[in-house]
Write an enzyme that holds these catalytic residues in place. Structure first.
Site, short mmCIF file in Angstrom:
data_model
loop_
_atom_site.label_atom_id
_atom_site.label_comp_id
_atom_site.label_asym_id
_atom_site.label_seq_id
_atom_site.Cartn_x
_atom_site.Cartn_y
_atom_site.Cartn_z
N LYS A 84 6.06 28.88 44.81
CA LYS A 84 6.99 28.99 43.69
C LYS A 84 6.23 28.98 42.36
CE LYS A 84 11.46 26.98 44.11
NZ LYS A 84 12.23 25.73 44.21
C1 E4P Z 1 15.74 25.97 44.08
O1 E4P Z 1 14.74 26.46 44.53
C2 E4P Z 1 15.73 24.90 43.08
O2 E4P Z 1 14.74 24.00 43.43
C3 E4P Z 1 17.03 24.16 43.00
O3 E4P Z 1 18.09 24.93 43.53
C4 E4P Z 1 17.31 23.60 41.64
O4 E4P Z 1 18.58 23.04 41.62
P1 E4P Z 1 19.08 22.02 40.49
O5 E4P Z 1 19.45 22.80 39.28
O6 E4P Z 1 20.26 21.34 41.10
O7 E4P Z 1 17.94 21.08 40.23
#
Ligand code: E4P
Length: 222
Positions: A84
């Site tokens: 990522k």
């Molecule tokens: C996805 O890859 C993200 O890590 C995640 O969905 C972030 O979600 P949040 O906005 O609830 O932290």
């Protein structure tokens, strides 16, 4: 549509994996910070042993060299790891280099269709649109999913749209209807998707009624 679990908690992943409904996992530094006594690497490898699909792990370096080094290290943890990288100028540059090396990139923190287009063009495999955080900021998060799906379809871009930051069951339905290829789902939301009060009521009623004919069968000699 593929469903991923959005957590770094191995117990949650083991439990949900048994239901046969998840084909990948997404993690991030915030989710990982909730886990004690385990390194990010060890946890990701543990997850890869449970789920046979893409497992995203996030880079935190902010300069190009650091990002390239960290991404290559993370990619070497396991064949199923997707790295990522946040979408900014350095992140796009890193994605352009790494994708040519065959490293799969999940471009994250995407909040506009422009960012999604740039991520896909730079070579990202997955493009994570943060729907809930946009909603939290008073915008229509799902609109970014809709626009991005339309653009990716129109130009046959190979990157897949991953609906992230999902907060409630309607989010999952809408992302599916709009054509996002993946939804990553927090554990609590997954539980909420399974449940319906009428299912519980129905099970209770069938159970109670089954008692009646079980009693009858017991009376009738076979
Ligand atoms: C996805 O890859 C993200 O890590 C995640 O969905 C972030 O979600 P949040 O906005 O609830 O932290």
């Amino acid at each position: 549509m593929r469903l991923f679990l959005d957590t770094a908690n191995i117990d949650q992943i083991r439990e949900v994996a048994k239901m046969g409904i998840i084909s990948g996992v997404t993690t991030n530094p915030t989710l990982m910070a909730k886990e004690e006594g385990v390194t990010y690497r060890d946890r990701v490898v543990e997850i890869c042993d449970v789920v046979d699909g893409p497992v995203s792990a996030e880079c935190t370096a902010r300069d190009l060299d650091g990002l390239l080094t960290e991404a290559r290290e993370i990619a070497a943890w396991h064949d199923n790891v997707v790295v990522k990288i946040p979408v900014d100028e350095t992140g796009l540059e890193a994605t352009a280099v790494l994708s040519k090396e065959g490293i799969k990139i999940n471009m994250t923190l995407v909040f506009s269709a422009n960012q999604a287009l740039l991520a896909a063009t730079a070579g990202a495999t997955l493009v994570s649109i943060f729907v809930g955080r946009l909603d939290d900021a008073g915008q229509e998060g799902m609109e970014v999913v809709r626009e991005s799906v339309e653009i990716f379809d129109q130009y046959h871009l190979p990157a897949q749209i991953l609906a992230a930051s999902l907060r409630h069951p309607r989010h999952v339905i809408e992302a599916a209807q709009l054509g996002a290829q993946i939804a990553t789902i927090p554990y609590g939301l997954l539980k909420a998707m399974v449940k319906h009060p009428l299912t519980d009521v129905g099970i209770e009623k069938f159970l109670a009624d089954s008692k009646a004919y079980e009693k009858e069968s017991a009376k009738t000699p076979s």
